[in-house]
Design a protein around this motif. Structure first.
Motif, PDB file in Angstrom:
ATOM      1  N   ASP A 116      -2.961   4.860  -1.846  1.00  0.00           N
ATOM      2  CA  ASP A 116      -4.110   4.329  -1.099  1.00  0.00           C
ATOM      3  C   ASP A 116      -4.469   5.227   0.080  1.00  0.00           C
ATOM      4  O   ASP A 116      -5.622   5.249   0.514  1.00  0.00           O
ATOM      5  CB  ASP A 116      -3.773   2.936  -0.553  1.00  0.00           C
ATOM      6  N   LEU A 117      -3.489   5.928   0.624  1.00  0.00           N
ATOM      7  CA  LEU A 117      -3.690   6.843   1.748  1.00  0.00           C
ATOM      8  C   LEU A 117      -3.198   8.215   1.320  1.00  0.00           C
ATOM      9  O   LEU A 117      -2.077   8.349   0.827  1.00  0.00           O
ATOM     10  CB  LEU A 117      -2.901   6.391   2.988  1.00  0.00           C
ATOM     11  N   HIS A 118      -4.019   9.224   1.526  1.00  0.00           N
ATOM     12  CA  HIS A 118      -3.694  10.584   1.083  1.00  0.00           C
ATOM     13  C   HIS A 118      -3.724  11.501   2.296  1.00  0.00           C
ATOM     14  O   HIS A 118      -4.796  11.721   2.881  1.00  0.00           O
ATOM     15  CB  HIS A 118      -4.699  11.069   0.043  1.00  0.00           C
ATOM     16  N   ARG A 157      -9.325   7.337  -4.819  1.00  0.00           N
ATOM     17  CA  ARG A 157      -9.703   6.133  -4.088  1.00  0.00           C
ATOM     18  C   ARG A 157      -8.845   6.030  -2.827  1.00  0.00           C
ATOM     19  O   ARG A 157      -7.771   6.613  -2.732  1.00  0.00           O
ATOM     20  CB  ARG A 157      -9.501   4.887  -4.948  1.00  0.00           C
ATOM     21  N   GLY A 158      -9.347   5.298  -1.850  1.00  0.00           N
ATOM     22  CA  GLY A 158      -8.609   5.119  -0.611  1.00  0.00           C
ATOM     23  C   GLY A 158      -9.016   6.122   0.453  1.00  0.00           C
ATOM     24  O   GLY A 158     -10.058   6.767   0.379  1.00  0.00           O
ATOM     25  N   VAL A 159      -8.173   6.262   1.457  1.00  0.00           N
ATOM     26  CA  VAL A 159      -8.447   7.080   2.638  1.00  0.00           C
ATOM     27  C   VAL A 159      -7.805   8.448   2.471  1.00  0.00           C
ATOM     28  O   VAL A 159      -6.634   8.550   2.101  1.00  0.00           O
ATOM     29  CB  VAL A 159      -7.895   6.398   3.910  1.00  0.00           C
ATOM     30  N   VAL A 160      -8.570   9.522   2.735  1.00  0.00           N
ATOM     31  CA  VAL A 160      -8.054  10.887   2.700  1.00  0.00           C
ATOM     32  C   VAL A 160      -8.106  11.459   4.112  1.00  0.00           C
ATOM     33  O   VAL A 160      -9.161  11.432   4.757  1.00  0.00           O
ATOM     34  CB  VAL A 160      -8.863  11.778   1.736  1.00  0.00           C
ATOM     35  N   VAL A 161      -6.975  11.947   4.604  1.00  0.00           N
ATOM     36  CA  VAL A 161      -6.869  12.491   5.960  1.00  0.00           C
ATOM     37  C   VAL A 161      -6.450  13.951   5.876  1.00  0.00           C
ATOM     38  O   VAL A 161      -5.483  14.292   5.187  1.00  0.00           O
ATOM     39  CB  VAL A 161      -5.828  11.706   6.793  1.00  0.00           C
ATOM     40  N   ARG A 163       0.854  -1.179   0.000  1.00  0.00           N
ATOM     41  CA  ARG A 163       0.000   0.000   0.000  1.00  0.00           C
ATOM     42  C   ARG A 163       0.894   1.234   0.000  1.00  0.00           C
ATOM     43  O   ARG A 163       2.011   1.210   0.506  1.00  0.00           O
ATOM     44  CB  ARG A 163      -0.934  -0.007   1.208  1.00  0.00           C
ATOM     45  N   LEU A 213      -5.029   2.906  11.723  1.00  0.00           N
ATOM     46  CA  LEU A 213      -5.145   1.951  10.615  1.00  0.00           C
ATOM     47  C   LEU A 213      -4.305   0.704  10.835  1.00  0.00           C
ATOM     48  O   LEU A 213      -4.260  -0.171   9.974  1.00  0.00           O
ATOM     49  CB  LEU A 213      -4.709   2.647   9.310  1.00  0.00           C
ATOM     50  N   SER A 233      -3.098   8.660  12.629  1.00  0.00           N
ATOM     51  CA  SER A 233      -3.912   8.009  11.603  1.00  0.00           C
ATOM     52  C   SER A 233      -3.320   6.655  11.232  1.00  0.00           C
ATOM     53  O   SER A 233      -4.070   5.666  11.071  1.00  0.00           O
ATOM     54  CB  SER A 233      -4.014   8.897  10.355  1.00  0.00           C
TER      55      SER A 233
END
Length: 369
Positions: free
Chosen positions: A161-163, A178-182, A130, A366, A362
Motif C-alpha cells: 500500500d505504501l511504496h 496502487r497506494g502511496v509512492v514516496v 497495510r 500518514l 512520511s
C-alpha cells in the motif's frame, strides 16, 4: 488513542542493516517497532543486531531452535511453508500485537529477498494490515535476471500500500502501483553506512593497497563457466595488486566443488565474509570493488569508489556511469574495468542524502508514528 503499532518482517542481515536507521527513527517518535524474523540468515544475526543496536526479534517466524541459514534455492519451499505455517498458527497473537489502537496496523518489508513477498503476503492476507515496501520499484527489466529478485519485487508491488522508492526512476516504475509512492531520494543504505564507515578497521595482514571482490549470487554461482572465468580474471589481476575475495560458505563450497582452490594464494586472498560494521571500513579503504551485490554497488556509488557490477542486468541503472560499471557478465568488460579503475573514482554523496528521515517523516504524516 495510542499510536499505531508498526512491525518489520525481515529475514536477512542486509535487511536488518538497511532498516536499522528507519527503526531508530521510528523509535525516536515514541513508537517501539516490532521485528518479526523469517530467519533466511541466522549465523550472523546476533552480531548484526548488536552492531546496529537493534533488539532481539519479537517473533521468529521459523522457530529459533529450528532456524538454519537459507543457502540454496532447494531449501526455499520448505522454509516458505514453515514461515506461512507459523504466521497462520499465530495469527490471532500477531493481529492482537498490531491492534493496539483503532487505526490500520502497518507491516514494513524491505528490498527484494524471498522474505519481501512472503512478508507482504503475511501482512496483507493473514494479518489484515497495510503493507509498506522500503526500497521499492527497482527493476532490471527481465524477470530472469536477476532471478528471483526481480520477481520478488514485482510481486511485492502488487501487494503493498505504501511504496518508498529510492529515486525518481523507481517512482516512474511504480506509476501503475496502487497506494502511496514516496521518493526517498536515495537508498537507506546510505544512512546505515554512516553508522559503519568510521568504525575502526581490524583486519590482520592487510595489504597497503588492495582490490576487493564479492561474488555470491545464485545467478553467477549456478553458471560454473562464468564463475570460473571471473575468478581467473581476478587471479590474473591480483599479480599487479593483491585482491581480497570475501567468500561465504556457499562460495567456498562452490570453489571446492569446481576444483578452483589453486587460484588462491598470498596475492588472490580468500577471506571469510565480515560483519557489516567491520566490512564497510574495509570497502572504504579498497582501491576498487568487483561485486554482484546490488547493495554493495550502491554503497560504492555513494562513496565514489570504482566498482564493477558483474551481472547481466542491474535494477539500479541510475548508479551506472564512470564510477560504477555493469559488465553484463562479460570477460572483456570486467578486464576493461580492471585496466581503467584508477581513472574512475567519483565524488562522495555521503553528506547529501537522508532517506530514512524521509521514510519516517512520511509515516508520521500518514499518522503511523
Amino acid at each position: 488513542m495510542g499510536l499505531t503499532v508498526i512491525s518489520f518482517i525481515l529475514g536477512t542481515t542486509a535487511e536488518l542493516i538497511k532498516i536499522a536507521p528507519v527503526y531508530h527513527g521510528i523509535a525516536e517518535r515514541g513508537v517501539r517497532p516490532k521485528i518479526w524474523f523469517t530467519a533466511q540468515h541466522v549465523d550472523e544475526v546476533a552480531d548484526a543486531l548488536a552492531d546496529l543496536n537493534l533488539p532481539e526479534p519479537d517473533v521468529w517466524l521459523v522457530p529459533k531452535d529450528q532456524a538454519r541459514n537459507l543457502e540454496s534455492p532447494a531449501q526455499v519451499p520448505g522454509w516458505g511453508a514453515q514461515v506461512l505455517r507459523t504466521a497462520w498458527s499465530r495469527r490471532h497473537e500477531l493481529r492482537a500485537a498490531l491492534a493496539e489502537d483503532g487505526r490500520p496496523p502497518l507491516v514494513l518489508v524491505h528490498g527484494d529477498t524471498f522474505t519481501t513477498p512472503y512478508g507482504s503476503l503475511i501482512g496483507k492476507r493473514i494479518l489484515k494490515a497495510r503493507v509498506g515496501h522500503i526500497e521499492a520499484g527497482q527493476r532490471s527489466g527481465s524477470i530472469m535476471s536477476p532471478l528471483p529478485e526481480e520477481l520478488n519485487r514485482k510481486l511485492t508491488a502488487k501487494i503493498a500500500d505504501l511504496h518508498f522508492a529510492p529515486t525518481e526512476l523507481e517512482v516512474g516504475n511504480l506509476r501503475h502501483a496502487r497506494g502511496v509512492v514516496v521518493n526517498t531520494e536515495a537508498n537507506t543504505a546510505i544512512d546505515a553506512m554512516r553508522l559503519a564507515i568510521n568504525q575502526p578497521l581490524d583486519v590482520p595482514d592487510l595489504p597497503e593497497k588492495f582490490g576487493l571482490a564479492t561474488l555470491h549470487r545464485f545467478e553467477l554461482l549456478s553458471r560454473p563457466d562464468k564463475y570460473r572465468e571471473a575468478l581467473e580474471i581476478l587471479r590474473e589481476q591480483s599479480r599487479e595488486m593483491p585482491i581480497l575475495y570475501m567468500a561465504g560458505a556457499p562460495e567456498r563450497e562452490k570453489i571446492r566443488s569446481l576444483g578452483l582452490d589453486h587460484l588462491f594464494d598470498d596475492r588472490f586472498i580468500v577471506r571469510p565474509k565480515m560483519r557489516y560494521l567491520k566490512f564497510l571500513p574495509l570497502v572504504a579503504r579498497a582501491e576498487y570493488v568487483v561485486t554482484d551485490s546490488g547493495g554493495l554497488a550502491a554503497e560504492c556509488y555513494y562513496l565514489g569508489l570504482p566498482c564493477a557490477v558483474h551481472r547481466e542486468r542491474t535494477e539500479t541503472p541510475q548508479h551506472l556511469g564512470e564510477t560504477v560499471v555493469l559488465t553484463e557478465m562479460r570477460a572483456d568488460k570486467l578486464q576493461d574495468f580492471l585496466a581503467t579503475y584508477p581513472n574512475r573514482r567519483g565524488e562522495s554523496w555521503m553528506d547529501k542524502y537522508h532517506p530514512a528521515d524521509i521514510v519516517v517523516n512520511s509515516l508520521a504524516q500518514l499518522g503511523y508514528c
